[in-house]
Enzyme design. Sequence first.
Site, PDB file in Angstrom:
ATOM      1  N   VAL A  70       1.267  -1.088  -0.248  1.00 40.90           N
ATOM      2  CA  VAL A  70       0.207  -0.072  -0.066  1.00 40.90           C
ATOM      3  C   VAL A  70       1.061   1.640  -0.191  1.00 40.90           C
ATOM      4  O   VAL A  70       0.632   2.431  -0.287  1.00 40.90           O
ATOM      5  CB  VAL A  70      -1.162  -0.066   1.071  1.00 40.90           C
ATOM      6  CG1 VAL A  70      -2.344  -1.189   1.445  1.00 40.90           C
ATOM      7  CG2 VAL A  70      -0.383  -0.387   2.451  1.00 40.90           C
ATOM      8  N   TYR A 161       3.762   5.314  15.206  1.00 37.46           N
ATOM      9  CA  TYR A 161       2.112   4.840  15.113  1.00 37.46           C
ATOM     10  C   TYR A 161       1.519   5.409  15.661  1.00 37.46           C
ATOM     11  O   TYR A 161       0.376   5.776  14.179  1.00 37.46           O
ATOM     12  CB  TYR A 161       2.293   3.794  15.695  1.00 37.46           C
ATOM     13  CG  TYR A 161       1.174   2.733  15.642  1.00 37.46           C
ATOM     14  CD1 TYR A 161       0.875   2.237  14.761  1.00 37.46           C
ATOM     15  CD2 TYR A 161       0.476   2.522  17.087  1.00 37.46           C
ATOM     16  CE1 TYR A 161      -0.280   0.903  14.114  1.00 37.46           C
ATOM     17  CE2 TYR A 161      -0.823   1.871  16.633  1.00 37.46           C
ATOM     18  CZ  TYR A 161      -1.170   0.402  15.807  1.00 37.46           C
ATOM     19  OH  TYR A 161      -1.859  -0.168  15.497  1.00 37.46           O
TER      20      TYR A 161
HETATM   21  P1  NAP Z   1      -0.846  -7.522  11.398  1.00 41.96           P
HETATM   22  O1  NAP Z   1      -1.489  -9.224  11.853  1.00 41.96           O
HETATM   23  O2  NAP Z   1       0.540  -7.463  11.645  1.00 41.96           O
HETATM   24  O3  NAP Z   1      -1.231  -7.641   9.852  1.00 41.96           O
HETATM   25  C1  NAP Z   1      -1.505  -6.771   9.303  1.00 41.96           C
HETATM   26  C2  NAP Z   1      -0.882  -6.833   8.061  1.00 41.96           C
HETATM   27  O4  NAP Z   1      -0.994  -5.938   7.248  1.00 41.96           O
HETATM   28  C3  NAP Z   1      -0.540  -8.511   7.188  1.00 41.96           C
HETATM   29  O5  NAP Z   1      -1.606  -8.379   6.346  1.00 41.96           O
HETATM   30  C4  NAP Z   1       0.946  -7.672   6.429  1.00 41.96           C
HETATM   31  O6  NAP Z   1       0.879  -8.862   5.662  1.00 41.96           O
HETATM   32  C5  NAP Z   1      -0.186  -6.357   6.022  1.00 41.96           C
HETATM   33  N1  NAP Z   1       0.833  -5.445   6.049  1.00 41.96           N
HETATM   34  C6  NAP Z   1       1.692  -4.585   6.215  1.00 41.96           C
HETATM   35  N2  NAP Z   1       2.405  -3.918   5.195  1.00 41.96           N
HETATM   36  C7  NAP Z   1       2.005  -3.921   4.422  1.00 41.96           C
HETATM   37  C8  NAP Z   1       1.996  -2.828   3.398  1.00 41.96           C
HETATM   38  N3  NAP Z   1       3.208  -1.889   3.095  1.00 41.96           N
HETATM   39  N4  NAP Z   1       0.991  -3.088   2.611  1.00 41.96           N
HETATM   40  C9  NAP Z   1       0.409  -3.619   2.252  1.00 41.96           C
HETATM   41  N5  NAP Z   1       0.018  -4.923   3.147  1.00 41.96           N
HETATM   42  C10 NAP Z   1       0.862  -4.418   4.337  1.00 41.96           C
HETATM   43  O7  NAP Z   1      -1.466  -6.590  11.657  1.00 41.96           O
HETATM   44  P2  NAP Z   1      -3.435  -6.853  13.182  1.00 41.96           P
HETATM   45  O8  NAP Z   1      -3.616  -7.007  14.411  1.00 41.96           O
HETATM   46  O9  NAP Z   1      -4.409  -7.664  12.532  1.00 41.96           O
HETATM   47  O10 NAP Z   1      -4.135  -5.459  12.439  1.00 41.96           O
HETATM   48  C11 NAP Z   1      -4.473  -4.863  11.655  1.00 41.96           C
HETATM   49  C12 NAP Z   1      -4.532  -3.508  11.612  1.00 41.96           C
HETATM   50  O11 NAP Z   1      -5.152  -3.101  12.375  1.00 41.96           O
HETATM   51  C13 NAP Z   1      -3.545  -2.339  11.252  1.00 41.96           C
HETATM   52  O12 NAP Z   1      -3.773  -1.245  11.222  1.00 41.96           O
HETATM   53  C14 NAP Z   1      -2.973  -2.377  12.940  1.00 41.96           C
HETATM   54  O13 NAP Z   1      -2.413  -1.016  13.000  1.00 41.96           O
HETATM   55  C15 NAP Z   1      -4.587  -2.197  13.420  1.00 41.96           C
HETATM   56  N6  NAP Z   1      -4.942  -2.342  14.857  1.00 41.96           N
HETATM   57  C16 NAP Z   1      -4.388  -3.061  15.487  1.00 41.96           C
HETATM   58  C17 NAP Z   1      -5.226  -3.532  16.755  1.00 41.96           C
HETATM   59  C18 NAP Z   1      -4.147  -5.198  17.830  1.00 41.96           C
HETATM   60  O14 NAP Z   1      -4.223  -4.038  18.432  1.00 41.96           O
HETATM   61  N7  NAP Z   1      -4.214  -5.616  16.837  1.00 41.96           N
HETATM   62  C19 NAP Z   1      -4.831  -2.817  17.343  1.00 41.96           C
HETATM   63  C20 NAP Z   1      -4.923  -0.908  17.220  1.00 41.96           C
HETATM   64  C21 NAP Z   1      -5.211  -1.293  15.138  1.00 41.96           C
HETATM   65  P3  NAP Z   1       1.970  -8.612   4.513  1.00 41.96           P
HETATM   66  O15 NAP Z   1       2.992  -8.305   5.623  1.00 41.96           O
HETATM   67  O16 NAP Z   1       2.136  -9.865   3.675  1.00 41.96           O
HETATM   68  O17 NAP Z   1       2.173  -7.304   3.871  1.00 41.96           O
END
Ligand code: NAP
Length: 255
Positions: A70, A161
Amino acid sequence: MSESALPLKGQVAVVTGASRGIGRSIAMKLASEGADLVLSARGVEGVEAVAAAVREECPDCRVLPLGCDVSDWDSVSALVDRTLEEFDRLDFLVNNAGITRDNLVLRMKQEEWDAVIATNLTGVFNTCRLVARQMLRQRSGRIINITSVVGLLGNAGQVNYAASKGGIISLSYSLAREMASRGVLVNAVAPGFIETDMTAAMSDEAQEAMADSIPLSRIGKPEEISSVVAFLCSPGASYITGEVIRVDGGLATGC
Ligand code: NAP
């Protein structure tokens, strides 16, 4: 649910960061409500695996897994072109891709700042800019940006972040105002602490301390985010735009 009762039937969703965690859960939930899907992440094997799981659970769902970074304009442009070639429409954009590179500000390297801003904030700008034309032409569409309570509260060790997630909130407010007159709704969802790979790196003690600080006394599950995203895509959310919905067990109450 009978096929005709599926609320998102005939509509097309692009989900970024769909290979695991919250993105995977959003993909499964939107498919279960009838949407066709374009699933993307940098690692194409991850989204192919999720696409296979979607086809298994929802055989009528058309699903296209694509590699896309992205933060890279050309990569997002190719994703949107391919989506329109395949489906000829685009109803939902879920900007979920995100990364962390935590450090205290004095130790934070330029690359740690740049990488987080490029993926989390410029990535959302890239996708929104590239889908806006199609949604404005259709005179309909929903954009759902995944931010974080850290974008509201701040967090020590996460200036990069927090800035990226705060930026997503302001971007969403502004885009909602720009696109409302053409029937395109823009909202953000702000998760608290959710059980995924992103949070698994924390020690058990740190996770327990975090859970203790949450009014509902537990960490959330990805399904508790994807159900809210599905609601924002549904006909029932037709009068909501420019909103940030916290899904955090009460963590940021008062913000
Ligand atoms: P995750 O398990 O680390 O998954 C992140 C996803 O984003 C993966 O599919 C990864 O796949 C993809 N990604 C990373 N960099 C990318 C790039 N440059 N282009 C396209 N895809 C990319 O994270 P998650 O915990 O599910 O979090 C998902 C969202 O929720 C994020 O925006 C995070 O900031 C937000 N969030 C999470 C939490 C939490 O507690 N987990 C809390 C608040 C907000 P690849 O590495 O293959 O690209």
